[in-house]
Design an enzyme around this catalytic site. Structure first.
Site, short mmCIF file in Angstrom:
data_model
loop_
_atom_site.label_atom_id
_atom_site.label_comp_id
_atom_site.label_asym_id
_atom_site.label_seq_id
_atom_site.Cartn_x
_atom_site.Cartn_y
_atom_site.Cartn_z
N ARG A 50 0.96 -1.20 0.05
CA ARG A 50 -0.03 0.05 0.07
C ARG A 50 0.95 1.09 -0.18
NH1 ARG A 50 -4.29 -1.90 4.89
NH2 ARG A 50 -5.39 -3.71 3.68
N ASP A 52 2.29 4.77 -0.33
CA ASP A 52 1.90 6.26 -0.07
C ASP A 52 1.85 7.22 -1.24
OD1 ASP A 52 1.67 5.57 2.58
OD2 ASP A 52 3.59 6.55 3.24
N ARG A 198 11.03 4.98 4.62
CA ARG A 198 11.38 6.62 4.71
C ARG A 198 11.97 6.88 6.15
NH1 ARG A 198 6.11 8.85 2.89
NH2 ARG A 198 6.91 10.95 3.51
#
Length: 246
Positions: A50, A52, A198
């Site tokens: 999924r 971003d 990240r």
């Protein structure tokens, strides 16, 4: 209802992310809409990751059940025709057993984070890399990165609102490659938490800035405290490059 596996590439810039949300255009919704023009029905397209908003993919995998059998090339070509002009491409399409699940059958996921470290901003790679103008200590980053490999509690790198059942994950790879002015950070694991990649990249950059040492990165990991995480970098440097299956 035959099940199809799709290998998908996309530029995440114009999307709210992979998943359909209350507002905005998603990759999942774009593909489902394209399939509806082939089949006349809205399909449930389920992805392996999924991603971003702003995150790209060169190796996203999804599966979808269609109301009747179509040749694999017909499904691929129909999607690629009807998604235009959105930057999505089905690179490959194959009929798979009903037991195949793009998300839950996956045994490995691989990400790449790209950074450009130079004074001049990128032009051709705009929205494709994180531009860092200040010189980085790349050798220190290369040396520190493997500290995060292995099985750990990654709470420090877990975003608020993450729905993962446990913060304990096994990170198989967290390595930095350097070529010219580009740094490529390769990250692999069976699964990840929301914004984990990240968050780790942002903390590693602090080592490159000279604000953290290798030991500081390890201490942040062991703290199990989200407030100890470095600043989270922009999404557009991140790519889902591959998903592994048995």
């Amino acid at each position: 209802m035959p099940r199809y596996r799709l290998l998908i590439e996309y530029d995440g810039t114009p999307f709210v992310g992979w998943q359909i949300q209350g507002a905005g255009v998603s990759v999942q919704g774009t593909i489902a809409t394209a399939l509806a023009k082939l089949t006349g029905e809205i399909a449930d397209v389920r992805g392996a990751g999924r991603t971003d908003s702003g995150v790209h993919a060169t190796g996203q995998v999804a599966h979808v059940d269609l109301p009747r059998a179509y040749p694999e090339y017909v499904v691929r070509e129909a999607i690629n025709y009807h998604v235009r002009p959105m930057p999505v491409s089905v690179v490959d399409c194959a009929i798979v057993p009903d037991a195949f699940d793009a998300r839950f059958s996956a045994i490995g996921r691989h990400y790449l984070y790209r950074m450009v470290n130079r004074r001049g901003p990128p032009v051709l790679d705009k929205n494709r890399v994180w531009w860092v103008a200040k010189p980085l200590d790349i050798s220190a980053m290369i040396d520190a990165a493997p500290v995060l490999e292995g099985r750990h509690d990654f709470t420090t790198f877990r975003a608020a609102g993450c729905q993962a059942k446990s913060p304990v994950k096994t990170l198989d790879r967290f390595r930095v490659e350097h070529a010219g002015d580009e740094l490529r950070i390769h990250v692999s694991a069976r699964s990840f938490m929301h914004k984990q990649v990240r968050s780790m990249v942002g903390s590693l950059k602090l080592v490159g800035d000279g604000r953290w040492t290798k030991s500081d990165l390890k201490t942040a990991l062991e703290a199990g405290d989200r407030t100890r995480c470095g600043p989270v970098p922009p999404p557009f440097g991140l790519y889902l490059t591959q998903v592994d299956y048995p």
